[in-house]
Design a protein around this motif. Structure first.
Motif, PDB file in Angstrom:
ATOM      1  N   THR A  24     -45.005   4.029   3.115  1.00  0.00           N
ATOM      2  CA  THR A  24     -44.054   4.958   3.716  1.00  0.00           C
ATOM      3  C   THR A  24     -44.768   5.953   4.619  1.00  0.00           C
ATOM      4  N   ARG A  25     -44.016   6.546   5.516  1.00  0.00           N
ATOM      5  CA  ARG A  25     -44.588   7.507   6.450  1.00  0.00           C
ATOM      6  C   ARG A  25     -44.486   8.917   5.881  1.00  0.00           C
ATOM      7  N   LEU A  26     -45.551   9.681   6.028  1.00  0.00           N
ATOM      8  CA  LEU A  26     -45.516  11.067   5.589  1.00  0.00           C
ATOM      9  C   LEU A  26     -44.557  11.864   6.474  1.00  0.00           C
ATOM     10  N   PRO A  27     -43.981  12.936   5.941  1.00  0.00           N
ATOM     11  CA  PRO A  27     -43.160  13.807   6.777  1.00  0.00           C
ATOM     12  C   PRO A  27     -43.965  14.292   7.987  1.00  0.00           C
ATOM     13  N   GLU A  29     -45.646  16.661  10.898  1.00  0.00           N
ATOM     14  CA  GLU A  29     -46.414  17.903  10.760  1.00  0.00           C
ATOM     15  C   GLU A  29     -45.532  19.151  10.760  1.00  0.00           C
ATOM     16  N   PRO A  30     -44.566  19.275  11.678  1.00  0.00           N
ATOM     17  CA  PRO A  30     -43.730  20.478  11.658  1.00  0.00           C
ATOM     18  C   PRO A  30     -42.959  20.648  10.345  1.00  0.00           C
ATOM     19  N   GLU A  31     -42.487  19.537   9.789  1.00  0.00           N
ATOM     20  CA  GLU A  31     -41.741  19.588   8.529  1.00  0.00           C
ATOM     21  C   GLU A  31     -42.641  20.043   7.384  1.00  0.00           C
ATOM     22  N   LEU A  32     -43.857  19.498   7.315  1.00  0.00           N
ATOM     23  CA  LEU A  32     -44.784  19.889   6.259  1.00  0.00           C
ATOM     24  C   LEU A  32     -45.249  21.337   6.450  1.00  0.00           C
ATOM     25  N   ALA A  33     -45.457  21.740   7.697  1.00  0.00           N
ATOM     26  CA  ALA A  33     -45.884  23.112   7.964  1.00  0.00           C
ATOM     27  C   ALA A  33     -44.826  24.101   7.503  1.00  0.00           C
ATOM     28  N   THR A  34     -43.563  23.765   7.709  1.00  0.00           N
ATOM     29  CA  THR A  34     -42.478  24.640   7.255  1.00  0.00           C
ATOM     30  C   THR A  34     -42.405  24.672   5.736  1.00  0.00           C
ATOM     31  N   GLU A  35     -42.532  23.499   5.104  1.00  0.00           N
ATOM     32  CA  GLU A  35     -42.449  23.434   3.639  1.00  0.00           C
ATOM     33  C   GLU A  35     -43.553  24.238   2.975  1.00  0.00           C
ATOM     34  N   PHE A  36     -44.786  24.104   3.470  1.00  0.00           N
ATOM     35  CA  PHE A  36     -45.931  24.778   2.855  1.00  0.00           C
ATOM     36  C   PHE A  36     -46.179  26.182   3.417  1.00  0.00           C
ATOM     37  N   ALA A  37     -45.403  26.546   4.429  1.00  0.00           N
ATOM     38  CA  ALA A  37     -45.551  27.863   5.056  1.00  0.00           C
ATOM     39  C   ALA A  37     -46.969  28.065   5.586  1.00  0.00           C
ATOM     40  N   ARG A  58     -53.505   6.972  10.100  1.00  0.00           N
ATOM     41  CA  ARG A  58     -52.715   7.378  11.254  1.00  0.00           C
ATOM     42  C   ARG A  58     -52.486   6.170  12.168  1.00  0.00           C
ATOM     43  N   GLU A  59     -51.278   6.030  12.654  1.00  0.00           N
ATOM     44  CA  GLU A  59     -50.949   4.981  13.597  1.00  0.00           C
ATOM     45  C   GLU A  59     -50.415   5.635  14.865  1.00  0.00           C
ATOM     46  N   GLN A  60     -51.109   5.413  15.965  1.00  0.00           N
ATOM     47  CA  GLN A  60     -50.774   6.061  17.223  1.00  0.00           C
ATOM     48  C   GLN A  60     -49.322   5.818  17.599  1.00  0.00           C
ATOM     49  N   GLY A  61     -48.597   6.906  17.830  1.00  0.00           N
ATOM     50  CA  GLY A  61     -47.212   6.805  18.258  1.00  0.00           C
ATOM     51  C   GLY A  61     -46.222   6.563  17.144  1.00  0.00           C
ATOM     52  N   ARG A  62     -46.712   6.333  15.915  1.00  0.00           N
ATOM     53  CA  ARG A  62     -45.799   6.032  14.801  1.00  0.00           C
ATOM     54  C   ARG A  62     -45.861   7.082  13.701  1.00  0.00           C
ATOM     55  N   GLY A  63     -47.048   7.652  13.454  1.00  0.00           N
ATOM     56  CA  GLY A  63     -47.156   8.654  12.408  1.00  0.00           C
ATOM     57  C   GLY A  63     -48.264   8.328  11.419  1.00  0.00           C
ATOM     58  N   THR A  64     -48.222   8.978  10.252  1.00  0.00           N
ATOM     59  CA  THR A  64     -49.227   8.796   9.202  1.00  0.00           C
ATOM     60  C   THR A  64     -48.587   8.108   8.018  1.00  0.00           C
ATOM     61  N   PHE A  65     -49.218   7.035   7.528  1.00  0.00           N
ATOM     62  CA  PHE A  65     -48.637   6.208   6.479  1.00  0.00           C
ATOM     63  C   PHE A  65     -49.544   6.150   5.250  1.00  0.00           C
ATOM     64  N   VAL A  66     -48.905   6.033   4.091  1.00  0.00           N
ATOM     65  CA  VAL A  66     -49.639   5.869   2.840  1.00  0.00           C
ATOM     66  C   VAL A  66     -50.230   4.472   2.821  1.00  0.00           C
ATOM     67  N   ARG A  67     -51.516   4.392   2.572  1.00  0.00           N
ATOM     68  CA  ARG A  67     -52.202   3.107   2.628  1.00  0.00           C
ATOM     69  C   ARG A  67     -52.066   2.332   1.332  1.00  0.00           C
ATOM     70  N   GLY A  68     -52.066   1.014   1.443  1.00  0.00           N
ATOM     71  CA  GLY A  68     -52.117   0.129   0.288  1.00  0.00           C
ATOM     72  C   GLY A  68     -53.364  -0.712   0.384  1.00  0.00           C
ATOM     73  N   THR A  69     -54.512  -0.151   0.018  1.00  0.00           N
ATOM     74  CA  THR A  69     -55.801  -0.813   0.224  1.00  0.00           C
ATOM     75  C   THR A  69     -56.311  -1.527  -1.011  1.00  0.00           C
ATOM     76  N   GLY A  70     -55.570  -1.402  -2.140  1.00  0.00           N
ATOM     77  CA  GLY A  70     -56.080  -1.975  -3.372  1.00  0.00           C
ATOM     78  C   GLY A  70     -57.110  -1.101  -4.032  1.00  0.00           C
ATOM     79  N   ARG A  71     -57.334   0.103  -3.486  1.00  0.00           N
ATOM     80  CA  ARG A  71     -58.314   1.027  -4.064  1.00  0.00           C
ATOM     81  C   ARG A  71     -57.898   1.408  -5.476  1.00  0.00           C
ATOM     82  N   VAL A  72     -58.839   1.325  -6.409  1.00  0.00           N
ATOM     83  CA  VAL A  72     -58.564   1.720  -7.789  1.00  0.00           C
ATOM     84  C   VAL A  72     -58.420   3.233  -7.849  1.00  0.00           C
TER      85      VAL A  72
END
Length: 269
Positions: A24-27, A29-37, A58-72
């Motif tokens: 999923t894509r993270l909210p 930046e403006p939305e997170l900045a408002t939430e965290f003040a 980060r994906e250019q033009g799309r936003g920041t997404f939670v990765r599924g890398t298999g990392r423990v």
């Protein structure tokens, strides 16, 4: 910097807890900045921290997404006495044990103080590395109060030591006091954890008490901080007295050379 770290920790908690699910894509930046003040620069720094540790991309033009890398990744809240194996299993990983050894040894000064033993006493020392899907998570040295019914064969320590202690003493381990220290891995801990010498780790030194206040085990647990996340549950401002042995440091051989950050809480095993 403190604000960046605070925001990064909260975002990481949301990723670990599934609030921000994999893919999923993270909210924005403006939305997170408002939430965290905070400023967008602070949000950018916090997200960059998560990106550096492989939690998001980060994906250019799309936003920041939670990765599924298999990392423990394993998370534990220091609120109750929990088996590391149980926590690993609940995280959806397969727990395992490597490097298990059991020996009867003279108790060093820190253990004598923690277990309230006279000089010259022996204890049962259990060393083992716990894994999640084959990846090392913790490496521990447990000093157990020696009693006639305590087994010394390694096979008895492949599962939870808490359960073994309850069986031996006929009462559960009900509380513990832990001290958390930031450190870097040295030999042979680095080798046992499968990391490079100098890799950042957390060291949890803890006393375990039976129901009734009898100390039965003193542990030094080296934790891969890139694999296991520790959370401390905070409630009311009521402060319980520290265990009398927590003011003492582990022995020079076992203790990391760093400034301690104490946390009074039941520990892990």
């Amino acid at each position: 910097m403190l604000r960046v770290q605070s925001v990064a920790q909260e975002l990481e908690r949301r990723v670990v807890d599934g609030v921000y699910a994999e893919g999923t894509r993270l909210p924005a930046e403006p939305e997170l900045a408002t939430e965290f003040a905070v400023s967008r620069t602070t949000i950018r720094g916090a997200v960059a921290d998560l990106q550096a540790r492989g939690l998001v991309s980060r994906e250019q033009g799309r936003g920041t997404f939670v990765r599924g890398t298999g990392r423990v990744s394993v998370s534990m809240t220091l609120e109750t006495n929990l088996s590391v194996s149980a926590v690993i299993r609940e995280s959806g990983r397969q727990p395992g044990t490597t490097g298990l050894s059991v020996h009867r040894e003279l108790a060093p000064a820190a253990v004598l103080a923690a277990l309230r033993l006279p000089a010259g006493s022996h204890c049962i020392v259990v060393r083992r590395t716990r894994t999640a899907d084959g990846v090392a998570v913790t490496d521990s040295i447990d000093h157990l109060l020696e009693v006639p019914s305590l087994p010394t064969d390694p096979g008895s320590y492949e599962q939870s030591v808490y359960e073994l202690l309850e069986e031996v003493h006929r009462r559960p381990v009900s509380s513990g006091t832990a001290m958390i220290q930031a450190a870097t891995a040295e030999q042979p801990t680095a080798e046992r954890l499968g990391v490079a010498v100098g890799h950042p780790i957390l060291v949890l030194s803890q006393v375990h008490d039976l129901d009734g206040g009898i100390p039965v085990m003193y542990s030094i647990v080296s934790i891969r901080s890139d694999v296991m996340n520790l959370y401390v549950h905070r409630g009311s401002s009521t402060v319980d007295p520290l265990h009398e042995s927590t003011a003492r440091q582990p022995s020079d051989q076992d203790a990391p050379q760093s400034s301690p950050v104490p946390a009074v809480s039941p520990g892990i095993q």
